[in-house]
Design an enzyme around this catalytic site. Sequence first.
Site, PDB file in Angstrom:
ATOM      1  N   ARG A 503      36.988  -3.460 -28.885  1.00  0.00           N
ATOM      2  CA  ARG A 503      37.488  -3.199 -27.539  1.00  0.00           C
ATOM      3  C   ARG A 503      36.666  -3.919 -26.475  1.00  0.00           C
ATOM      4  NH1 ARG A 503      37.263   2.997 -27.003  1.00  0.00           N
ATOM      5  NH2 ARG A 503      38.493   2.542 -25.151  1.00  0.00           N
ATOM      6  N   ASP A 521      44.562   8.577 -26.511  1.00  0.00           N
ATOM      7  CA  ASP A 521      44.798  10.006 -26.299  1.00  0.00           C
ATOM      8  C   ASP A 521      44.136  10.521 -25.027  1.00  0.00           C
ATOM      9  OD1 ASP A 521      42.247   9.671 -27.192  1.00  0.00           O
ATOM     10  OD2 ASP A 521      42.297  11.269 -28.683  1.00  0.00           O
ATOM     11  N   ASP A 608      30.428   2.926 -27.521  1.00  0.00           N
ATOM     12  CA  ASP A 608      30.299   3.150 -26.083  1.00  0.00           C
ATOM     13  C   ASP A 608      28.871   3.538 -25.703  1.00  0.00           C
ATOM     14  OD1 ASP A 608      30.418   5.653 -27.231  1.00  0.00           O
ATOM     15  OD2 ASP A 608      31.512   6.563 -25.562  1.00  0.00           O
TER      16      ASP A 608
END
Length: 696
Positions: A503, A521, A608
């Site tokens: 990503r 989501d 992340d």
Amino acid sequence: VYRGSRCRMESCFDAARCEQRGFKVFVYPGTRGADVSGTYLKILAALERSRYYTADPEAACLFVLGIDTLDRDHLSPQYVPNVDEKIQGFPLWNGGRNHLIFNLYSGTWPNYTEELGFDIGQAMLAKASFYAENFRPGFDISIPLFPKDHPQSGGEPGWLYQHPLPPKRKYLLVFKGKRYLTGIGSGTRNALHHIHNGQDIVSLTTCKHGKDWQRHKDARCDRDNVDYDKFDYQELLHNSTFCIIPRGRRLGSFRFLEALQAACIPVLLSDGWELPFSEVLDWGRAAVVGSERLLLQIPSAVRRIRPERVLAFQQQTQFLWDAYFSSVDKIVHTTLEVSAARPWRRCRPRRAEPVSPRTQIIKDRLFPHRSRARFFWNALPGGLLALPDFSTRSGDFPFYYLQQGRARGARLSTARSAHVLTPLRPRAGSSPSDRFTALIRAGSSASLSQAILRLIQAVSRSQYCDQILVLWSCEEPPPPREEWPQTTVPLTVTHGRTRLSERFLPFPEIRTDAVLSLDADASLSTSEVDFAFVVWRSFPERIVGFPARSHFWDAARQRWGCTAAPTNELSMVATAAAVYHRYYHSLFTHYLPRALRELVDRLAACEDVLMNLLVAAVTKLPPIKVTQRKELSEPGEQQAVAGSAARSSPPHDCLDRLAGWFGYMPLVSSQLRLDPVLFKDPVSILRKKYRHLEKP
């Protein structure tokens, strides 16, 4: 001193090899052992940790010897004999062409010349204590002298990062060190006692060193030794505004880096010294360069420097220390970046005539590799973190925007001054773009769920949305285009792989400065998206988002951990629902080593965390959490905006291992959350701009 003293990039460097293979560095294997010092092992490890390292000599542009060449004083126990014989047997040596040799100590008693004791051929030198008359501009690299216990990575933060800045330090000018009674370097240090006043100028020397000091001592030795023991070196270093850095037997000394870390402005008395990385660093902003012949004028000269200029000097010392000198990794990586920034792609010898500026500009356009402007090296966050492969324009980076007329800007600048970080310079004269690209990662289902359909509709209704890019990270191909919802902005679906770090690739489809990173989501309303983006435009160098985490030190297990439990502090924002600058995609992909990216792909919910660590290491600032809608839930149930971020906290092993690679913990804690004006205030809902944030 050097047989190839006339060497320049045009004559002694095979640029064609770099044009074909790119700028890659190969380290000779097989010679590490008893003859290699711990310091040189650190340098070799730093080379292998760099983004330019290759294990394939055929793919290399630059070569570094495995033989320890750091100490060429033949009286030293670290001296390696017969280097000439060894290197001549290397098939890759090629007369030293395209080789880089590291050296910290050259020459020996009594003259300490720059002789290395072997023929370097056409090799470049990365050398400490470089004489300017022997330095080959644009070819050699001057590096600092650093001690053997200098950390591999991370390093100690600057003194002003750890302590509040006093209005005025106790001493104005200090020195405490050895005095040489005879030989080279003795003249300057023997004269230092003339400026000592015992009050705000403390200049202490001792001749009590070496085997024969008593045999050579003069009339001042005994008195000097008594005064010398009255003051502590560290106390002087951290409580003085200026530190004298005289030459020793060689031009450089350890106290140069010690003064930088302590925010004690170096006053250099070392005539003819080519300062470290002077090719790119502006030392006039961080040090006072004096003359050994004019020692007695130094006190009056530093007294005339105005307080605001003194503060600017101190801030720059902290920036330079943290950006380039606090670890062996940074010193070596800066050396490589300076080498890579040189015009090696336009150095093939053709005709012996000067190259016009116009020709240089044309060749820069012809070849994709472009060097950084000097501005990038001398302003936060530094040249190592401003990749020229991304851009050479300051306005394309998140660090140099001109933030005009924002009230928060004044408070932010004040906070930065407290941490001794210079405010963002208004060099670009621009603001970040007023649109964002939404990047939605879909990886949990092979079909279109209602959650992702609602998310796409909510994001597409934002007045700031430029396009939506869906990263389909499933084994099965994405659904056909007709099954995707109709949107008012372009919708692009990219079939990727299942790697979590994918990503953060620098997708060419992303044209806006801002990236809204989302998990499929995530549950966000259009108002939440709008408000987060508006906040980010005021802080484009930071991550702005919703789900927050905090880190902590687990004293029982002696390791770092993190939690997603609601607390008053936060140090991370999950990229499952966050806005940040697209440059961080390039930095994540091209600055971090591949092994580190592969590590986070193996650990759940770790990518992340790495992005947050990277941004914090670059900016020295925490992320920003913004208002989120209150979700309906059972009493006591944890509330969050992005389901994937809330359901799992990253494993403790992830944060601890990543902090180990950085060499320190870069995360910065904060208690700040930004809400819209009138949020939750008891006034009419019609008076509120983001009224939907308060609706269930």
